[in-house]
Design an enzyme around this catalytic site. Structure first.
Site, PDB file in Angstrom:
ATOM      1  N   SER A   1       5.816  44.107  91.196  1.00 47.23           N
ATOM      2  CA  SER A   1       5.709  45.541  91.337  1.00 47.23           C
ATOM      3  C   SER A   1       5.835  46.200  92.723  1.00 47.23           C
ATOM      4  O   SER A   1       5.693  47.688  92.860  1.00 47.23           O
ATOM      5  CB  SER A   1       3.977  45.832  90.702  1.00 47.23           C
ATOM      6  OG  SER A   1       3.738  45.523  89.607  1.00 47.23           O
TER       7      SER A   1
ATOM      8  N   HIS B   1      -4.030  37.960  58.584  1.00 46.06           N
ATOM      9  CA  HIS B   1      -3.198  37.254  57.833  1.00 46.06           C
ATOM     10  C   HIS B   1      -3.577  35.656  57.908  1.00 46.06           C
ATOM     11  O   HIS B   1      -2.998  34.847  57.099  1.00 46.06           O
ATOM     12  CB  HIS B   1      -1.667  37.479  58.592  1.00 46.06           C
ATOM     13  CG  HIS B   1      -0.933  38.424  57.963  1.00 46.06           C
ATOM     14  ND1 HIS B   1      -1.021  39.599  58.562  1.00 46.06           N
ATOM     15  CD2 HIS B   1       0.245  38.382  57.253  1.00 46.06           C
ATOM     16  CE1 HIS B   1      -0.209  40.515  58.170  1.00 46.06           C
ATOM     17  NE2 HIS B   1       0.705  39.838  57.424  1.00 46.06           N
ATOM     18  N   GLY B   2      -4.541  35.425  58.684  1.00 47.73           N
ATOM     19  CA  GLY B   2      -4.984  33.972  58.532  1.00 47.73           C
ATOM     20  C   GLY B   2      -3.990  33.320  58.926  1.00 47.73           C
ATOM     21  O   GLY B   2      -3.143  33.457  59.915  1.00 47.73           O
TER      22      GLY B   2
ATOM     23  N   GLU C   1       7.894  48.277  82.517  1.00 48.12           N
ATOM     24  CA  GLU C   1       7.638  49.531  83.408  1.00 48.12           C
ATOM     25  C   GLU C   1       6.477  49.503  84.061  1.00 48.12           C
ATOM     26  O   GLU C   1       5.796  50.691  84.067  1.00 48.12           O
ATOM     27  CB  GLU C   1       7.820  50.505  82.237  1.00 48.12           C
ATOM     28  CG  GLU C   1       9.012  50.612  81.332  1.00 48.12           C
ATOM     29  CD  GLU C   1      10.137  50.840  82.391  1.00 48.12           C
ATOM     30  OE1 GLU C   1      10.386  51.179  83.385  1.00 48.12           O
ATOM     31  OE2 GLU C   1      11.389  50.901  81.734  1.00 48.12           O
TER      32      GLU C   1
ATOM     33  N   THR D   1       2.906  46.895  85.208  1.00 45.14           N
ATOM     34  CA  THR D   1       1.634  46.252  84.532  1.00 45.14           C
ATOM     35  C   THR D   1       0.497  47.353  84.184  1.00 45.14           C
ATOM     36  O   THR D   1       0.415  48.397  84.910  1.00 45.14           O
ATOM     37  CB  THR D   1       1.364  45.095  85.389  1.00 45.14           C
ATOM     38  OG1 THR D   1       0.771  45.667  86.614  1.00 45.14           O
ATOM     39  CG2 THR D   1       2.023  44.027  85.622  1.00 45.14           C
TER      40      THR D   1
END
Length: 401
Positions: A136, A354-355, A379, A381
């Site tokens: 960054s 969904h397990g 773009e 953090t």
């Protein structure tokens, strides 16, 4: 998709564009996205369809052959496309950033030369700022451009280029010391170069090499690469805007609208995860009834839907602020931060609904579970967004007297 993530105040043209894009996503992207993603295959036919829809020129002014639409329209289209497959939204995002930078900062000759062909998708853009040791800290850029007569000679290694192989135009940020005495602040000695190249991998023009694709956990299909410059010669008239030393500000302007784009992607992925979760919850039965009838699952669905709505509203507000001509780094930072964090949480909740089946590659949620983490770092953090937002808040709320 029901009532979630609706946008008030759209024009008839905007509604028609979004309806067309949604139909394209449902018919051309969703049926093939998971299969292509598992093969890490570039979606050539989908990209050709996007060209036909005019999406590569969505925000390019009509005088250059584009549709001349707003950032809001673009962001809502990105939201729809990311709902189908986030990688496809990435293909147009960096193209859009380069086109935006040309429109805002390019010379008239540069706009005339590139924008008409970018509007059709003939020229495809990529955006190159990061480096292997950079992260960054943009001020730590080491790639350099040195003037040699009517050219600049570029040397250095760049990292994390989306569309690095498929693009034909790359906006590259380098350090240039020309006209900037020793001790000048780093951000005042950076320049954006417009580098034209052939698509593909290997040496794509003398002095410029694009190694093969980086193998990623998710966000597959789209090519993410390095870029290596070794004595790359670029004409001086390919300095964006015609002046050195303005590259940092040009890139940050592009990143600002890019953050709205990433927020829109987060909204789209979260919407799809919610759709998958609520659909599965009504089909899967336990203890003699659909799991959607269990209060624990209803609470989860309620939280997911609220997060989808909140992220969408913040993203729309950031886009509208930029379209009004006002500074929107506060709103874009908030939108990117919230949308990416909520996207991760909504996807994980859909995965939990969904397990064990969520762990299977037969189910679409498995793909989304691997894609969502990219939004946490792309773009900027979450920590970078918080820094931006915090500094802007201190500017806005200075003590009186």
């Amino acid at each position: 998709m029901g009532r979630l993530a609706q946008t008030e105040g759209l024009t008839e043209i905007q509604r028609e564009i979004l309806s067309t894009v949604r139909s394209f996503v449902d018919k051309e992207i969703l049926p093939v996205a998971t299969e292509l993603e598992h093969r890490d295959e570039y979606p050539t036919e989908i990209v050709e369809g996007l060209k036909e829809l005019g999406l590569f020129g969505l925000m390019i002014p009509e005088e250059y052959g584009g549709l001349g639409e707003s950032l809001l329209t673009y962001a809502l289209c990105v939201e729809e496309i990311a709902r189908g497959w986030m990688s496809v939204s990435g293909i147009i995002n960096t193209h859009f950033i380069v086109a935006y930078m040309l429109k805002q900062h390019g010379t008239q000759e540069q706009r005339d030369h590139f924008l008409p062909r970018m509007a059709t998708g003939e020229v495809r853009g990529a955006f190159s700022m990061s480096e292997p040791g950079l992260g960054s800290d943009v001020s730590a850029i080491t790639s350099k451009g040195v003037r040699d007569g009517e050219e600049f000679v570029l040397d250095g290694q760049k990292m994390w280029l989306t569309n690095g192989g498929s693009s034909t135009l790359v906006a590259v940020l380098c350090r240039t010391d020309e006209g900037h005495p020793e001790g000048t602040a780093p951000h005042k000695s950076m320049t954006t170069f417009l580098v034209e190249k052939e698509p593909g991998f290997g040496e794509v023009r003398p002095g410029l090499t694009i190694p093969g694709k980086i193998d990623k956990m998710g966000y597959k299909g789209v090519d993410t690469t390095e870029l290596i410059m070794d004595g790359l010669r670029v004409p001086a008239d390919r300095v964006l805007g015609g002046e050195t030393g303005r590259g940092f500000y040009q890139m940050m302007d592009g990143v600002e609208v890019g953050r709205v784009n990433v927020a829109a992607r987060g909204c789209g992925v979260a919407q799809r995860a919610f759709e998958l979760g609520i659909d599965y919850a009504q089909q899967r039965h336990t203890f003699g009834k659909p799991i959607a009838k269990h209060q624990a699952i209803q609470f989860k669905l309620a939280e997911m839907a609220t997060k989808v709505e909140a992220a969408h509203a913040l993203m729309v507000g950031a886009a509208r602020k930029k379209d009004s001509g006002q500074r929107n780094d506060l709103e874009a930072g908030m939108a990117k931060y919230l949308a990416s964090e909520y996207c991760k949480e909504v996807v994980e909740d859909a995965f939990r609904i969904h397990g064990g089946y969520g762990f299977s590659k037969e189910y679409e949620i498995e793909r989304l579970y691997r894609e969502a983490p990219m939004l946490l770092i792309g773009e900027g953090t979450a920590e970078i967004q918080k820094m931006i937002v915090g500094r802007r808040l201190l500017e806005e709320y200075r003590p009186q007297g």
